[in-house]
Design a protein around this motif. Structure first.
Motif: not given
Length: 124
Positions: A57-71
């Motif tokens: 599968g693949f991800m579609v995400h809405t993470l607001v913290r930059e560090d979490m998006r980078e992770s």
């Protein structure tokens, strides 16, 4: 069949609605969508990446913290999982336009909606 993981640090409704709108453009594609809410640690990101690896599968995400998006991006690349960031580019552009940094606090949209509907109920 394609497996899409909708990942959010809030409820996941924003990402799910955006994905649903986009998927209407692909009526013949069979998709299994799994929403993962309240993702707020690197461990949770790792777990959802591993779940995606298992089913291709693949991800579609809405993470607001930059560090979490980078992770999410880093772990996705490490495990060959595509990640589609719906929130990062928008926050970046708004930050530039407003010359102000976003708060980076997950769940604010849901809180605002709850407060709004509570006020409407009280008025009625």
């Amino acid at each position: 069949m394609f497996h899409i993981f909708v990942v959010s640090d809030g409820t996941g409704m924003t990402a799910k609605q955006a994905l649903d709108a986009a998927l209407t453009q692909f009526p013949d594609v069979k998709v299994n969508v799994r929403r993962i809410s309240e993702v707020r640690s690197e461990r949770q990101i790792y777990e959802v990446i591993q779940a995606a690896v298992q089913v291709g599968g693949f991800m579609v995400h809405t993470l607001v913290r930059e560090d979490m998006r980078e992770s999410m991006v880093r772990m996705g690349r490490l495990h060959n999982v595509v990640t589609i960031d719906l929130m990062g580019p928008l926050l970046s552009r708004l930050s530039y336009q407003f010359q102000n940094a976003p708060s980076g606090r997950p769940g604010l949209f849901h809180k605002l909606n709850d407060e709004y509907f509570r006020r409407i109920e009280t008025m009625e």
